[in-house]
Design an enzyme around this catalytic site. Structure first.
Site, PDB file in Angstrom:
ATOM      1  N   ASP A  12       0.784  -1.253   0.000  1.00 44.30           N
ATOM      2  CA  ASP A  12       0.000   0.000   0.000  1.00 44.30           C
ATOM      3  C   ASP A  12       0.813   1.301   0.000  1.00 44.30           C
ATOM      4  O   ASP A  12       0.442   2.262   0.690  1.00 44.30           O
ATOM      5  CB  ASP A  12      -0.958   0.006   1.197  1.00 44.30           C
ATOM      6  CG  ASP A  12      -1.963  -1.128   1.169  1.00 44.30           C
ATOM      7  OD1 ASP A  12      -1.927  -1.941   0.238  1.00 44.30           O
ATOM      8  OD2 ASP A  12      -2.789  -1.209   2.099  1.00 44.30           O
ATOM      9  N   LYS A  65      -6.614  -5.034  -3.049  1.00 40.32           N
ATOM     10  CA  LYS A  65      -7.243  -5.667  -1.889  1.00 40.32           C
ATOM     11  C   LYS A  65      -8.285  -4.740  -1.273  1.00 40.32           C
ATOM     12  O   LYS A  65      -8.044  -3.537  -1.139  1.00 40.32           O
ATOM     13  CB  LYS A  65      -6.178  -6.069  -0.857  1.00 40.32           C
ATOM     14  CG  LYS A  65      -5.391  -4.896  -0.283  1.00 40.32           C
ATOM     15  CD  LYS A  65      -4.257  -5.417   0.605  1.00 40.32           C
ATOM     16  CE  LYS A  65      -3.490  -4.331   1.297  1.00 40.32           C
ATOM     17  NZ  LYS A  65      -4.219  -3.520   2.251  1.00 40.32           N
ATOM     18  N   CYS A 101      -1.993  -2.446   7.855  1.00 39.82           N
ATOM     19  CA  CYS A 101      -1.956  -3.380   6.719  1.00 39.82           C
ATOM     20  C   CYS A 101      -0.731  -4.283   6.714  1.00 39.82           C
ATOM     21  O   CYS A 101      -0.815  -5.432   6.278  1.00 39.82           O
ATOM     22  CB  CYS A 101      -2.102  -2.611   5.417  1.00 39.82           C
ATOM     23  SG  CYS A 101      -3.734  -1.835   5.297  1.00 39.82           S
TER      24      CYS A 101
HETATM   25  N1  TIU Z   1      -2.511   0.372   4.283  1.00 35.36           N
HETATM   26  C1  TIU Z   1      -3.020   0.651   5.480  1.00 35.36           C
HETATM   27  O1  TIU Z   1      -2.379   0.479   6.503  1.00 35.36           O
HETATM   28  N2  TIU Z   1      -4.280   1.209   5.517  1.00 35.36           N
HETATM   29  C2  TIU Z   1      -4.740   1.962   6.532  1.00 35.36           C
HETATM   30  O2  TIU Z   1      -5.910   2.283   6.572  1.00 35.36           O
HETATM   31  N3  TIU Z   1      -3.846   2.330   7.468  1.00 35.36           N
HETATM   32  C3  TIU Z   1      -4.026   3.216   8.499  1.00 35.36           C
HETATM   33  O3  TIU Z   1      -3.119   3.349   9.299  1.00 35.36           O
HETATM   34  N4  TIU Z   1      -5.160   3.895   8.574  1.00 35.36           N
END
Ligand code: TIU
Length: 226
Positions: A30, A135, A168
């Protein structure tokens, strides 16, 4: 040091990681514009994106070395269909902020596939042949074909990097561990908006003899690749 079977020992916590390059993939979680770029969704929610941006350079160096060694790379993106049919109402409502997933944000519709903010930052942009896993959840295995792709490619180990450490990255490491993968997390290549959660997230992975995996520094992986 390389052992006769090609395994290399990487200094890590809680103990050395037996790295088998041909069976190990780099999984970058991400690294999306909406989470990392000033003016994106993450910053709009009041988060300090510099906490995530410090991971860009170490990830760039690791990715370049990994590609140079001819090893497998996969990327993930958190996001949803344009019609939001895969967005649980509970996830949409969470946070009670003015703008939420699917609404028009600073870089297009927030966390919607195909929008500018949903895409991966230019510094780490995927090359052709590197699967990009879209995802809908926090974990990269939930409702995706990641496990099938890894199995088809003979992958048994993962170096997991990206953001955020406790969300994540941690969820994905836990999912991977339950599916039998050995996960190594370079601490400088993962980041959180909250330094204390970053620290705790790393501790949780390596506690109890490596309950979910191993933690190291990217320099140790780079030296094993050189
Ligand atoms: N990729 C991921 O960690 N998505 C999130 O929503 N992370 C947050 O820390 N909000």
């Amino acid at each position: 040091m390389t052992q006769p079977n090609g395994t290399k020992s990487i200094d890590a916590e809680p103990y050395a990681f037996d790295f088998v390059p041909q069976k190990c993939a780099l999984l970058i979680i991400d690294m999306q514009r909406d989470f990392l770029e000033p003016g994106g969704f993450g910053e709009m929610l009041g988060n300090d994106v510099s906490q995530l941006r410090r991971t860009i350079e170490p990830n760039k160096a690791l990715l370049a070395a990994w590609r140079g060694a001819g090893l497998q790379v996969l990327h993930t993106r958190e996001g949803h269909r344009g019609d939001l049919a895969d967005l649980p109402p509970a996830k949409k409502a969470r946070g009670r902020s003015e703008k939420t997933i699917g609404d028009l944000g600073p870089m297009g519709r927030i966390l919607v596939r195909g929008e500018d903010g949903h895409d991966i930052i230019a510094e780490l942009y995927p090359q052709s042949g590197e699967p990009v896993i879209d995802k809908p959840g926090k974990g990269a295995f939930f409702a995706t074909d990641l496990h099938a792709i890894l199995q088809n490619r003979g992958i048994e180990q993962l170096v997991v990097t990206g953001v955020t450490t406790e969300v994540c990255v941690n969820t994905t490491v836990r999912e991977a561990n339950d599916r039998g993968y050995e996960c190594l997390v370079p601490e400088d290549c993962v980041g959180s908006y909250f330094p204390e959660f970053h620290e705790a997230g790393l501790k949780m992975i390596k506690a109890q003899g490596g309950i979910f995996g191993w933690v190291t520094h990217s320099a140790k992986i780079l030296s094993a690749l050189s």
